[in-house]
Scaffold this motif. Structure first.
Motif, PDB file in Angstrom:
ATOM      1  N   TYR A  89       0.811  -1.222   0.000  1.00  0.00           N
ATOM      2  CA  TYR A  89       0.000   0.000   0.000  1.00  0.00           C
ATOM      3  C   TYR A  89       0.842   1.268   0.000  1.00  0.00           C
ATOM      4  N   ARG A  90       2.077   1.195   0.433  1.00  0.00           N
ATOM      5  CA  ARG A  90       2.981   2.347   0.229  1.00  0.00           C
ATOM      6  C   ARG A  90       3.235   2.530  -1.262  1.00  0.00           C
ATOM      7  N   GLU A  91       3.376   1.423  -1.974  1.00  0.00           N
ATOM      8  CA  GLU A  91       3.552   1.476  -3.433  1.00  0.00           C
ATOM      9  C   GLU A  91       2.282   1.995  -4.113  1.00  0.00           C
ATOM     10  N   VAL A  92       1.124   1.526  -3.663  1.00  0.00           N
ATOM     11  CA  VAL A  92      -0.150   1.988  -4.225  1.00  0.00           C
ATOM     12  C   VAL A  92      -0.257   3.504  -4.099  1.00  0.00           C
ATOM     13  N   ALA A  93       0.119   4.025  -2.937  1.00  0.00           N
ATOM     14  CA  ALA A  93       0.007   5.465  -2.684  1.00  0.00           C
ATOM     15  C   ALA A  93       0.852   6.281  -3.653  1.00  0.00           C
ATOM     16  N   GLN A  94       1.905   5.669  -4.193  1.00  0.00           N
ATOM     17  CA  GLN A  94       2.814   6.375  -5.098  1.00  0.00           C
ATOM     18  C   GLN A  94       2.518   6.128  -6.576  1.00  0.00           C
ATOM     19  N   ASN A  95       1.563   5.262  -6.868  1.00  0.00           N
ATOM     20  CA  ASN A  95       1.252   4.896  -8.247  1.00  0.00           C
ATOM     21  C   ASN A  95      -0.124   5.469  -8.610  1.00  0.00           C
ATOM     22  N   GLU A  96      -0.144   6.467  -9.482  1.00  0.00           N
ATOM     23  CA  GLU A  96      -1.405   7.145  -9.832  1.00  0.00           C
ATOM     24  C   GLU A  96      -2.478   6.178 -10.309  1.00  0.00           C
ATOM     25  N   ASP A  97      -2.115   5.237 -11.157  1.00  0.00           N
ATOM     26  CA  ASP A  97      -3.097   4.312 -11.710  1.00  0.00           C
ATOM     27  C   ASP A  97      -3.722   3.439 -10.621  1.00  0.00           C
ATOM     28  N   LEU A  98      -2.893   2.932  -9.714  1.00  0.00           N
ATOM     29  CA  LEU A  98      -3.426   2.113  -8.627  1.00  0.00           C
ATOM     30  C   LEU A  98      -4.181   2.963  -7.611  1.00  0.00           C
ATOM     31  N   ARG A  99      -3.645   4.121  -7.300  1.00  0.00           N
ATOM     32  CA  ARG A  99      -4.255   4.975  -6.268  1.00  0.00           C
ATOM     33  C   ARG A  99      -5.671   5.393  -6.651  1.00  0.00           C
ATOM     34  N   ARG A 100      -5.921   5.557  -7.943  1.00  0.00           N
ATOM     35  CA  ARG A 100      -7.264   5.928  -8.412  1.00  0.00           C
ATOM     36  C   ARG A 100      -8.324   4.880  -8.054  1.00  0.00           C
ATOM     37  N   LEU A 101      -7.902   3.661  -7.813  1.00  0.00           N
ATOM     38  CA  LEU A 101      -8.849   2.601  -7.466  1.00  0.00           C
ATOM     39  C   LEU A 101      -9.377   2.745  -6.042  1.00  0.00           C
ATOM     40  N   TYR A 102      -8.763   3.624  -5.261  1.00  0.00           N
ATOM     41  CA  TYR A 102      -9.115   3.801  -3.849  1.00  0.00           C
ATOM     42  C   TYR A 102      -9.568   5.241  -3.616  1.00  0.00           C
ATOM     43  N   PRO A 103     -10.857   5.525  -3.755  1.00  0.00           N
ATOM     44  CA  PRO A 103     -11.327   6.906  -3.582  1.00  0.00           C
ATOM     45  C   PRO A 103     -11.169   7.409  -2.140  1.00  0.00           C
ATOM     46  N   GLU A 104     -11.151   6.496  -1.176  1.00  0.00           N
ATOM     47  CA  GLU A 104     -10.992   6.911   0.206  1.00  0.00           C
ATOM     48  C   GLU A 104      -9.554   7.379   0.452  1.00  0.00           C
ATOM     49  N   GLN A 105      -9.405   8.334   1.339  1.00  0.00           N
ATOM     50  CA  GLN A 105      -8.067   8.861   1.651  1.00  0.00           C
ATOM     51  C   GLN A 105      -7.232   7.842   2.416  1.00  0.00           C
ATOM     52  N   ASP A 106      -7.865   7.171   3.357  1.00  0.00           N
ATOM     53  CA  ASP A 106      -7.166   6.254   4.248  1.00  0.00           C
ATOM     54  C   ASP A 106      -7.079   4.862   3.610  1.00  0.00           C
ATOM     55  N   LEU A 107      -5.874   4.416   3.363  1.00  0.00           N
ATOM     56  CA  LEU A 107      -5.678   3.094   2.764  1.00  0.00           C
ATOM     57  C   LEU A 107      -5.605   1.985   3.819  1.00  0.00           C
ATOM     58  N   GLN A 108      -5.662   2.342   5.092  1.00  0.00           N
ATOM     59  CA  GLN A 108      -5.533   1.342   6.165  1.00  0.00           C
ATOM     60  C   GLN A 108      -6.575   0.226   6.081  1.00  0.00           C
ATOM     61  N   PRO A 109      -7.857   0.529   5.833  1.00  0.00           N
ATOM     62  CA  PRO A 109      -8.831  -0.569   5.750  1.00  0.00           C
ATOM     63  C   PRO A 109      -8.501  -1.553   4.611  1.00  0.00           C
ATOM     64  N   ALA A 110      -8.078  -1.025   3.476  1.00  0.00           N
ATOM     65  CA  ALA A 110      -7.706  -1.900   2.358  1.00  0.00           C
ATOM     66  C   ALA A 110      -6.466  -2.717   2.712  1.00  0.00           C
ATOM     67  N   GLU A 111      -5.516  -2.078   3.377  1.00  0.00           N
ATOM     68  CA  GLU A 111      -4.303  -2.790   3.796  1.00  0.00           C
ATOM     69  C   GLU A 111      -4.653  -3.933   4.749  1.00  0.00           C
ATOM     70  N   ARG A 112      -5.552  -3.680   5.682  1.00  0.00           N
ATOM     71  CA  ARG A 112      -5.954  -4.721   6.628  1.00  0.00           C
ATOM     72  C   ARG A 112      -6.628  -5.880   5.902  1.00  0.00           C
ATOM     73  N   ARG A 113      -7.504  -5.565   4.937  1.00  0.00           N
ATOM     74  CA  ARG A 113      -8.173  -6.635   4.173  1.00  0.00           C
ATOM     75  C   ARG A 113      -7.152  -7.478   3.421  1.00  0.00           C
ATOM     76  N   LEU A 114      -6.179  -6.820   2.779  1.00  0.00           N
ATOM     77  CA  LEU A 114      -5.148  -7.568   2.053  1.00  0.00           C
ATOM     78  C   LEU A 114      -4.354  -8.442   3.017  1.00  0.00           C
ATOM     79  N   PHE A 115      -3.977  -7.868   4.149  1.00  0.00           N
ATOM     80  CA  PHE A 115      -3.229  -8.636   5.151  1.00  0.00           C
ATOM     81  C   PHE A 115      -4.000  -9.884   5.567  1.00  0.00           C
ATOM     82  N   LEU A 116      -5.261  -9.725   5.949  1.00  0.00           N
ATOM     83  CA  LEU A 116      -6.061 -10.877   6.381  1.00  0.00           C
ATOM     84  C   LEU A 116      -6.227 -11.890   5.257  1.00  0.00           C
ATOM     85  N   PHE A 117      -6.430 -11.406   4.044  1.00  0.00           N
ATOM     86  CA  PHE A 117      -6.566 -12.303   2.901  1.00  0.00           C
ATOM     87  C   PHE A 117      -5.280 -13.110   2.693  1.00  0.00           C
ATOM     88  N   LEU A 118      -4.136 -12.425   2.696  1.00  0.00           N
ATOM     89  CA  LEU A 118      -2.870 -13.121   2.468  1.00  0.00           C
ATOM     90  C   LEU A 118      -2.553 -14.104   3.591  1.00  0.00           C
TER      91      LEU A 118
END
Length: 125
Positions: free
Chosen positions: A24-53
């Motif tokens: 998610y640090r990489e996502v924050a720096q990549n315009e194309d990926l960042r556009r997929l997350y309209p919310e400012q806070d990426l923490q919820p998405a990071e937590r979902r990815l963590f639990l999934f992995l």
């Protein structure tokens, strides 16, 4: 047994957490990926990815307990995922992996998993 399920035992929860955070640090720096997350806070998405992995790699099933079956393709169908977007995603994941000290065999297993899933997620040319 799915060969990917041995990864959790080999690397542990903390390494998977670092992988998700790095991604998610990489996502924050990549315009194309960042556009997929309209919310400012990426923490919820990071937590979902963590639990999934954690679950996919053989750890606790918390992701499914909280969110149900992963159904990756269905959950991601709302976004246009073409080969270019797949590559952005893979590059972000691999960049995160590069920051971890992984056993070469574990790294190869993880890379194989991510390539397989990323290819499966493509839904546009």
């Amino acid at each position: 047994m799915n060969p990917f399920q041995s990864i959790y035992e080999a690397v542990g929860k903390d390494t998977i957490q670092e992988l998700a955070a790095g991604f998610y640090r990489e996502v924050a720096q990549n315009e194309d990926l960042r556009r997929l997350y309209p919310e400012q806070d990426l923490q919820p998405a990071e937590r979902r990815l963590f639990l999934f992995l954690v679950q996919v790699f053989g750890g606790p099933q918390t992701y499914s307990e909280e969110r149900g079956h992963p159904r990756l393709k269905m959950r991601h169908f709302q976004w246009k995922i073409d080969p270019k977007m797949r590559n952005h995603w893979l590059n972000a994941m691999f960049a995160s992996m590069d920051k971890l000290e992984l056993d070469p065999q574990v790294r190869e297993l993880m890379m194989n998993y991510f390539v397989k899933v990323a290819n499966h997620m493509v839904n546009h040319d």
